[in-house]
Design a protein around this motif. Structure first.
Motif, short mmCIF file in Angstrom:
data_model
loop_
_atom_site.label_atom_id
_atom_site.label_comp_id
_atom_site.label_asym_id
_atom_site.label_seq_id
_atom_site.Cartn_x
_atom_site.Cartn_y
_atom_site.Cartn_z
N VAL A 76 -5.67 -16.61 -9.20
CA VAL A 76 -4.81 -15.94 -9.95
C VAL A 76 -5.56 -14.48 -9.71
CG1 VAL A 76 -3.61 -15.24 -11.96
CG2 VAL A 76 -4.18 -17.61 -11.41
N GLU A 77 -4.74 -13.46 -9.38
CA GLU A 77 -5.41 -12.17 -9.35
C GLU A 77 -4.60 -11.13 -10.22
OE1 GLU A 77 -6.92 -9.14 -5.91
OE2 GLU A 77 -6.98 -11.60 -6.00
N GLU A 78 -5.19 -10.21 -10.83
CA GLU A 78 -4.75 -9.31 -11.96
C GLU A 78 -4.79 -7.95 -11.37
OE1 GLU A 78 -6.25 -7.73 -16.05
OE2 GLU A 78 -6.38 -10.03 -15.91
N THR A 79 -4.02 -7.17 -11.37
CA THR A 79 -3.87 -5.84 -11.07
C THR A 79 -3.14 -4.99 -12.30
OG1 THR A 79 -3.57 -6.07 -8.93
CG2 THR A 79 -3.26 -3.86 -9.46
N SER A 80 -3.76 -3.95 -12.76
CA SER A 80 -3.31 -3.15 -13.62
C SER A 80 -2.43 -1.84 -12.90
CB SER A 80 -4.19 -2.45 -14.66
OG SER A 80 -4.88 -3.49 -15.33
N VAL A 81 -1.50 -1.72 -13.48
CA VAL A 81 -0.30 -0.63 -12.75
C VAL A 81 -0.04 0.53 -14.04
CG1 VAL A 81 1.92 -0.32 -11.75
CG2 VAL A 81 0.48 -2.20 -11.37
N LYS A 82 -0.09 1.62 -13.78
CA LYS A 82 0.38 2.71 -14.72
C LYS A 82 1.61 3.30 -14.48
CE LYS A 82 -1.46 6.63 -17.27
NZ LYS A 82 -0.27 7.32 -17.13
N PHE A 83 2.49 3.17 -14.97
CA PHE A 83 3.97 4.08 -14.63
C PHE A 83 3.16 5.54 -15.13
CE2 PHE A 83 8.02 1.32 -14.43
CZ PHE A 83 7.20 0.56 -13.52
N ASP A 84 4.09 6.57 -14.50
CA ASP A 84 4.08 7.85 -14.67
C ASP A 84 5.02 8.19 -16.03
OD1 ASP A 84 4.51 10.70 -14.94
OD2 ASP A 84 5.04 11.03 -12.95
N GLN A 85 4.28 8.54 -17.15
CA GLN A 85 5.23 8.79 -18.34
C GLN A 85 5.94 10.13 -18.46
OE1 GLN A 85 1.87 8.06 -21.33
NE2 GLN A 85 3.30 6.84 -21.86
N SER A 86 5.87 10.76 -17.17
CA SER A 86 7.06 11.97 -17.18
C SER A 86 8.47 11.73 -16.61
CB SER A 86 6.22 13.00 -16.64
OG SER A 86 6.20 12.83 -15.13
N ILE A 87 8.50 10.51 -15.92
CA ILE A 87 9.47 9.98 -15.34
C ILE A 87 10.87 9.88 -16.27
CG2 ILE A 87 8.51 8.77 -13.43
CD1 ILE A 87 9.16 6.28 -14.62
N THR A 88 11.84 10.33 -15.98
CA THR A 88 13.25 10.69 -16.92
C THR A 88 14.03 9.38 -16.85
OG1 THR A 88 14.55 11.49 -15.27
CG2 THR A 88 13.41 12.96 -16.35
N ASN A 128 1.94 1.60 -24.19
CA ASN A 128 0.67 1.67 -23.71
C ASN A 128 0.37 2.60 -22.79
OD1 ASN A 128 -2.11 0.37 -23.79
ND2 ASN A 128 -1.67 -0.91 -22.24
N GLY A 129 0.71 3.92 -22.97
CA GLY A 129 0.48 4.92 -21.93
C GLY A 129 0.89 4.45 -20.74
N GLY A 130 1.92 3.68 -20.40
CA GLY A 130 2.46 3.28 -19.12
C GLY A 130 1.78 2.32 -18.35
N TRP A 131 0.76 1.73 -19.01
CA TRP A 131 -0.10 0.59 -18.32
C TRP A 131 0.41 -0.91 -18.50
CZ3 TRP A 131 -3.64 1.27 -14.79
CH2 TRP A 131 -4.38 2.37 -14.65
N HIS A 132 0.47 -1.51 -17.52
CA HIS A 132 0.92 -3.03 -17.68
C HIS A 132 0.15 -3.82 -16.67
CE1 HIS A 132 3.67 -1.31 -14.81
NE2 HIS A 132 3.63 -2.16 -14.42
N LYS A 133 0.36 -5.06 -16.62
CA LYS A 133 -0.40 -5.97 -15.71
C LYS A 133 0.58 -6.69 -14.86
CE LYS A 133 -4.75 -6.08 -18.36
NZ LYS A 133 -5.80 -6.92 -18.80
N VAL A 134 0.00 -6.97 -13.48
CA VAL A 134 0.71 -7.72 -12.68
C VAL A 134 -0.26 -9.02 -12.07
CG1 VAL A 134 1.93 -8.01 -10.52
CG2 VAL A 134 2.05 -5.90 -11.55
N TYR A 135 0.46 -10.24 -12.25
CA TYR A 135 -0.28 -11.32 -12.11
C TYR A 135 0.26 -12.00 -11.00
CZ TYR A 135 -2.72 -10.89 -16.72
OH TYR A 135 -3.07 -10.60 -17.84
N THR A 136 -0.44 -12.64 -10.04
CA THR A 136 -0.04 -13.40 -8.74
C THR A 136 -0.77 -14.75 -8.65
OG1 THR A 136 0.88 -11.52 -7.67
CG2 THR A 136 0.66 -13.69 -6.59
N ALA A 137 -0.20 -15.67 -8.92
CA ALA A 137 -0.94 -16.89 -8.62
C ALA A 137 -0.73 -17.43 -7.20
CB ALA A 137 -0.68 -18.02 -9.46
#
Length: 274
Positions: free
Chosen positions: A193-205, A163-172
């Motif tokens: 419940v809070e939701e935050t989207s996080v994108k990993f750098d796809q160039s990391i080795t 998904n292009g490095g995107w994922h979600k973090v949920y904290t209740a």
């Protein structure tokens, strides 16, 4: 087939990676005063808010062993916390989906600790705070703490590649406080419940991922990384609140505290006046 960068076998005692001696902080000596010619530095004054003032000096329980949550709560002045981790198994059905799963887990923690401590010789708690955090892929797959080094590496690779490095973090977050009246159930409880989207750098080795895994920083964290530490090198950007990814959305937590501590008293005062 695993590539050459993927460890084939997990290390011993992955859940307890740090030895007792390694977990002890190095001894340091704090300065007793200001340096010659320089004024002494001091931190900010505590927040002067009704909710925080009403629970100051009373039993406030954090139903979590997470040092990160404790540090975040200290930022709003909740420094004298009782740490009572919930020992119930976190066995909710993953089919609930990440939102419902994380909320049910946090609610179970809060109710269990509140029930255990309501008749404590120390007196009933003025506030119980419980939280749970999970990371979810874009397909809704829940990722919790890695169980081995190999799983840890594969999890971080998946977060990078999908998904292009995107994922979600949920904290209740769940806050509970006793009511002065005998109205059933005898306590106020609020959830968020809070939701935050996080994108990993796809160039990391792969090499960088393996190197990060072997720091063991992310071994005890949902999704296998700590954004507040060395794990920040994996992250390109976030959409949402940073402290939610750390493990506790502080602004929302403060709002919950106000709802369970201040609002019930205000309503009871109005009822008595009628």
């Amino acid at each position: 087939m695993a590539d050459k960068n993927t460890p084939l076998e997990p290390p011993p005692s992955y859940d307890d990676a740090a030895s007792p001696s390694a977990s002890k902080p190095a001894a340091t000596s704090a300065p007793k005063g200001a340096l010659p010619g320089r004024p002494m530095m001091r931190g900010p004054l505590p927040l002067d808010l009704p909710a925080l003032n009403m629970i100051r000096g009373k039993r406030v329980i954090l139903a979590s062993a997470s040092p990160r949550r404790r540090q975040l709560l200290a930022q709003i002045g909740l420094t004298d916390l009782e740490i009572i981790p919930c020992t119930l198994p976190e066995d909710q059905d993953y089919s609930l989906g990440p939102f419902a799963y994380v909320l049910a887990t946090a609610e179970n923690k809060a109710r269990h600790i509140y029930k255990c401590e309501i008749d404590s010789p120390k007196g009933e708690p003025a506030l119980v705070i419980a939280a749970d955090t999970v990371i979810s892929t874009h397909m809704g797959q829940i990722l919790e703490k890695p169980r081995s080094e190999r799983e840890h590496v594969e999890t971080l690779k998946m977060l990078r590649d999908q998904n292009g490095g995107w994922h979600k973090v949920y904290t209740a977050v769940v806050c509970m406080a006793p009511l002065e009246s005998a109205v059933d159930p005898g306590y106020a409880m609020e959830t968020h419940v809070e939701e935050t989207s996080v994108k990993f750098d796809q160039s990391i080795t792969d090499e960088l991922i393996v190197s990060y895994v072997r720091t063991r920083e992310g071994a005890d964290k949902a999704g296998g990384y700590g954004i507040q530490g060395v794990g920040s090198i994996l992250v390109e950007k976030i959409d949402g609140t940073f402290d939610n990814v750390v493990g506790l959305p502080l602004r929302s937590t403060l709002m919950l505290i106000e709802k369970v501590v201040v609002e019930p008293q205000q309503m009871e005062t109005v009822d008595r006046a009628l």
